[in-house]
Motif scaffolding. Sequence first.
Motif, PDB file in Angstrom:
ATOM      1  N   LEU A 357     -50.859   1.847 -26.415  1.00 13.40           N
ATOM      2  CA  LEU A 357     -51.487   1.910 -27.897  1.00 13.40           C
ATOM      3  C   LEU A 357     -51.915   0.644 -28.389  1.00 13.40           C
ATOM      4  O   LEU A 357     -51.019  -0.231 -28.176  1.00 13.40           O
ATOM      5  CB  LEU A 357     -50.822   2.638 -28.766  1.00 13.40           C
ATOM      6  CG  LEU A 357     -50.446   4.216 -28.741  1.00 13.40           C
ATOM      7  CD1 LEU A 357     -49.468   4.539 -29.687  1.00 13.40           C
ATOM      8  CD2 LEU A 357     -51.769   5.006 -28.460  1.00 13.40           C
ATOM      9  N   ASP A 358     -53.050   0.356 -29.043  1.00 10.97           N
ATOM     10  CA  ASP A 358     -53.119  -0.730 -29.989  1.00 10.97           C
ATOM     11  C   ASP A 358     -53.376   0.011 -31.318  1.00 10.97           C
ATOM     12  O   ASP A 358     -53.470   1.251 -31.438  1.00 10.97           O
ATOM     13  CB  ASP A 358     -54.024  -1.644 -29.617  1.00 10.97           C
ATOM     14  CG  ASP A 358     -55.452  -0.818 -29.418  1.00 10.97           C
ATOM     15  OD1 ASP A 358     -55.843   0.038 -30.015  1.00 10.97           O
ATOM     16  OD2 ASP A 358     -56.216  -1.553 -28.543  1.00 10.97           O
ATOM     17  N   VAL A 359     -53.513  -0.789 -32.363  1.00 13.74           N
ATOM     18  CA  VAL A 359     -53.576  -0.339 -33.692  1.00 13.74           C
ATOM     19  C   VAL A 359     -54.742   0.587 -34.056  1.00 13.74           C
ATOM     20  O   VAL A 359     -54.614   1.864 -34.432  1.00 13.74           O
ATOM     21  CB  VAL A 359     -53.748  -1.470 -34.872  1.00 13.74           C
ATOM     22  CG1 VAL A 359     -53.821  -1.136 -35.977  1.00 13.74           C
ATOM     23  CG2 VAL A 359     -52.645  -2.386 -34.714  1.00 13.74           C
ATOM     24  N   GLU A 360     -55.835   0.036 -33.383  1.00 15.31           N
ATOM     25  CA  GLU A 360     -57.176   1.235 -33.490  1.00 15.31           C
ATOM     26  C   GLU A 360     -56.901   2.536 -32.749  1.00 15.31           C
ATOM     27  O   GLU A 360     -57.377   3.443 -33.362  1.00 15.31           O
ATOM     28  CB  GLU A 360     -58.358   0.469 -32.793  1.00 15.31           C
ATOM     29  CG  GLU A 360     -58.818  -0.697 -33.797  1.00 15.31           C
ATOM     30  CD  GLU A 360     -59.361  -1.931 -33.249  1.00 15.31           C
ATOM     31  OE1 GLU A 360     -60.126  -1.689 -32.272  1.00 15.31           O
ATOM     32  OE2 GLU A 360     -59.291  -2.952 -33.586  1.00 15.31           O
ATOM     33  N   LYS A 361     -56.338   2.215 -31.498  1.00 16.14           N
ATOM     34  CA  LYS A 361     -56.462   3.313 -30.830  1.00 16.14           C
ATOM     35  C   LYS A 361     -55.301   4.481 -31.282  1.00 16.14           C
ATOM     36  O   LYS A 361     -55.760   5.694 -31.199  1.00 16.14           O
ATOM     37  CB  LYS A 361     -55.871   2.939 -29.378  1.00 16.14           C
ATOM     38  CG  LYS A 361     -56.119   4.186 -28.068  1.00 16.14           C
ATOM     39  CD  LYS A 361     -55.736   3.667 -26.881  1.00 16.14           C
ATOM     40  CE  LYS A 361     -56.964   3.408 -25.950  1.00 16.14           C
ATOM     41  NZ  LYS A 361     -56.438   3.164 -24.616  1.00 16.14           N
ATOM     42  N   GLU A 362     -54.224   3.873 -31.891  1.00 15.71           N
ATOM     43  CA  GLU A 362     -53.338   4.889 -32.543  1.00 15.71           C
ATOM     44  C   GLU A 362     -54.020   5.515 -34.080  1.00 15.71           C
ATOM     45  O   GLU A 362     -53.842   6.732 -33.987  1.00 15.71           O
ATOM     46  CB  GLU A 362     -52.101   3.848 -33.126  1.00 15.71           C
ATOM     47  CG  GLU A 362     -51.115   4.579 -33.884  1.00 15.71           C
ATOM     48  CD  GLU A 362     -49.715   3.705 -34.011  1.00 15.71           C
ATOM     49  OE1 GLU A 362     -49.443   3.003 -33.203  1.00 15.71           O
ATOM     50  OE2 GLU A 362     -49.367   4.074 -35.001  1.00 15.71           O
ATOM     51  N   VAL A 379     -47.105  12.132 -37.283  1.00 12.08           N
ATOM     52  CA  VAL A 379     -46.601  10.886 -37.683  1.00 12.08           C
ATOM     53  C   VAL A 379     -46.053  10.094 -36.289  1.00 12.08           C
ATOM     54  O   VAL A 379     -45.529  10.648 -35.339  1.00 12.08           O
ATOM     55  CB  VAL A 379     -44.955  11.221 -38.289  1.00 12.08           C
ATOM     56  CG1 VAL A 379     -44.447   9.888 -38.705  1.00 12.08           C
ATOM     57  CG2 VAL A 379     -45.337  11.960 -39.494  1.00 12.08           C
ATOM     58  N   VAL A 380     -46.422   8.732 -36.329  1.00 11.81           N
ATOM     59  CA  VAL A 380     -46.186   8.104 -35.120  1.00 11.81           C
ATOM     60  C   VAL A 380     -44.498   7.137 -35.274  1.00 11.81           C
ATOM     61  O   VAL A 380     -44.886   6.642 -36.508  1.00 11.81           O
ATOM     62  CB  VAL A 380     -47.106   7.081 -34.807  1.00 11.81           C
ATOM     63  CG1 VAL A 380     -46.813   6.235 -33.477  1.00 11.81           C
ATOM     64  CG2 VAL A 380     -48.501   7.842 -34.328  1.00 11.81           C
ATOM     65  N   GLU A 381     -43.855   7.273 -34.485  1.00 13.24           N
ATOM     66  CA  GLU A 381     -42.780   6.502 -34.657  1.00 13.24           C
ATOM     67  C   GLU A 381     -42.537   5.308 -33.276  1.00 13.24           C
ATOM     68  O   GLU A 381     -42.801   5.735 -32.350  1.00 13.24           O
ATOM     69  CB  GLU A 381     -41.729   7.352 -34.792  1.00 13.24           C
ATOM     70  CG  GLU A 381     -40.369   6.481 -35.129  1.00 13.24           C
ATOM     71  CD  GLU A 381     -39.081   7.288 -35.389  1.00 13.24           C
ATOM     72  OE1 GLU A 381     -37.830   6.869 -35.640  1.00 13.24           O
ATOM     73  OE2 GLU A 381     -39.504   8.488 -35.815  1.00 13.24           O
ATOM     74  N   HIS A 382     -42.385   3.993 -33.894  1.00 13.77           N
ATOM     75  CA  HIS A 382     -42.392   3.004 -32.745  1.00 13.77           C
ATOM     76  C   HIS A 382     -40.968   2.579 -32.353  1.00 13.77           C
ATOM     77  O   HIS A 382     -40.175   2.965 -33.204  1.00 13.77           O
ATOM     78  CB  HIS A 382     -43.130   1.848 -33.277  1.00 13.77           C
ATOM     79  CG  HIS A 382     -44.745   1.937 -33.579  1.00 13.77           C
ATOM     80  ND1 HIS A 382     -45.254   1.909 -34.897  1.00 13.77           N
ATOM     81  CD2 HIS A 382     -45.826   2.315 -32.697  1.00 13.77           C
ATOM     82  CE1 HIS A 382     -46.307   2.392 -34.842  1.00 13.77           C
ATOM     83  NE2 HIS A 382     -46.828   2.513 -33.525  1.00 13.77           N
ATOM     84  N   ASN A 383     -40.889   1.833 -31.658  1.00 13.22           N
ATOM     85  CA  ASN A 383     -39.992   1.054 -31.094  1.00 13.22           C
ATOM     86  C   ASN A 383     -38.473   2.232 -30.661  1.00 13.22           C
ATOM     87  O   ASN A 383     -37.330   1.999 -31.239  1.00 13.22           O
ATOM     88  CB  ASN A 383     -39.555   0.053 -31.939  1.00 13.22           C
ATOM     89  CG  ASN A 383     -40.301  -1.054 -32.164  1.00 13.22           C
ATOM     90  OD1 ASN A 383     -41.089  -1.130 -31.257  1.00 13.22           O
ATOM     91  ND2 ASN A 383     -40.441  -1.382 -33.469  1.00 13.22           N
TER      92      ASN A 383
END
Length: 453
Positions: A357-362, A379-383
């Motif tokens: 993912l990059d910011v735009e794709k996300e 909701v997307v959760e990273h890391n």
Amino acid sequence: MKVAKFGGTSLASAEQIRKVCDIILADPERRLIVVSAPGKRSKDDTKVTDLLIALAECHLKNEDTAKELEAVVNRYREIAQGLELNSAIVSLIESDIRERLSANTSNPERFMDAIKASGEDNNAKLVARFLASKGVDAHYINPKDAGLMLSDEYGNAQVLPQSYDNLKSLRDRSGILIFPGFFGYSPDGTLVTLPRGGSDITGSILAAAIKAELYENFTDVDSVFSANPNVVDHPQEIKELTYREMRELSYAGFSVFHDEALYPAFSAGIPVCVKNTNNPMAPGTMIVFERRSSANPVVGIASDSGFCSIYVRKYLMNREVGFGRRMLHILEDEGISYEHMPSGIDDVTIILRQDQLDVEKEARIIARIRDELAAEDVVVEHNLAMIMVVGEGMRHNVGTTARATGALAKARVNIEMINQGSSEVSMMFGVKAVNAEKAVAALYDEFFVPVRV
Ligand code: ASP
């Protein structure tokens, strides 16, 4: 006939290559040898494959490549000198790389693969030449001539079924055969590479094709350990593992053996042995179809970071025909593969590798799931890290999950997600990446450290 694969650290210097040749000659059945490119000589060193990638990138940017080329050639020069080989081999290697550099760059991925693969290819020639210089009947094998056919996915190829038939005849060749790992050819004759670390896969394909008695994978540790030695002090060595256990462990970060390398050997019923080039007398770890059950239901604990989750909630999701398909279709459209998908009645979580993912794709994916599926919450959760507790014994054992969750609770690690079910040999916990090491240490203590009374 055995297939023996030697990894990059096993071939990183002249001294290491001498050890490798002693190992090959110590067993007359070790006749099909797969080699990686020279790897790291020390912790801070750079693998030849990474030097080659830097070289290709430089060339693609139209920058001067003299320094990068010299860095690669120097590695071979040093090795050749240490092996007391004539400098002609170094000139051959240098002209081979120069020739690859002069190829058309209109398809940069194709160009990159050709440069990357020279690491293994030239190393195989060098090792064959060294063995021949000692009077051994050794031959370099060209994967194209041998018929190792791969799909045309640059940097991520997969074996094509016809390879097995093509490669079968290697069994009838005489002498010791030195086969470069990591690459093969697509049906139209273009060089393509396997994923990084793919020489393990080459070895497995060859072992399956020639119906080897054993596939030996030589690396730089005595065995597969029950947890990462950088996280747990002196973790237990694993003597025996099943293919399924090894697949789960290597998927979740055990880098000793490529996770895609098990399938060819497994489907042909070839046992695999992970051994140490620096200590070949150690028995290593055997990977087999079935193993004797042990008292401990858990055989190993792995963790891998770099994941993220997309949480999707919609009331009555369970009753909406086609919801899952349409959601996955959005991911497919965006070229994203997912790893896990635990679900509830009104919600589902999709776990994926975050580097896709990059910011735009996300942002686009979130918007599409909201709009096209009328989801109430996305909701997307990273890391995140996935912790994998692995063992065939868990199936027959009551209370393993309770012990694992108890240990995590005691260590105050919050579990973001649990996935147990589809795979009968593992239990997976999603935790925040910052807690991954703490989680592994707590689980190791629970399952491997005897309680002192
Ligand atoms: N040399 C390649 C890499 O570094 C392939 C391998 O070593 O298996 O990924």
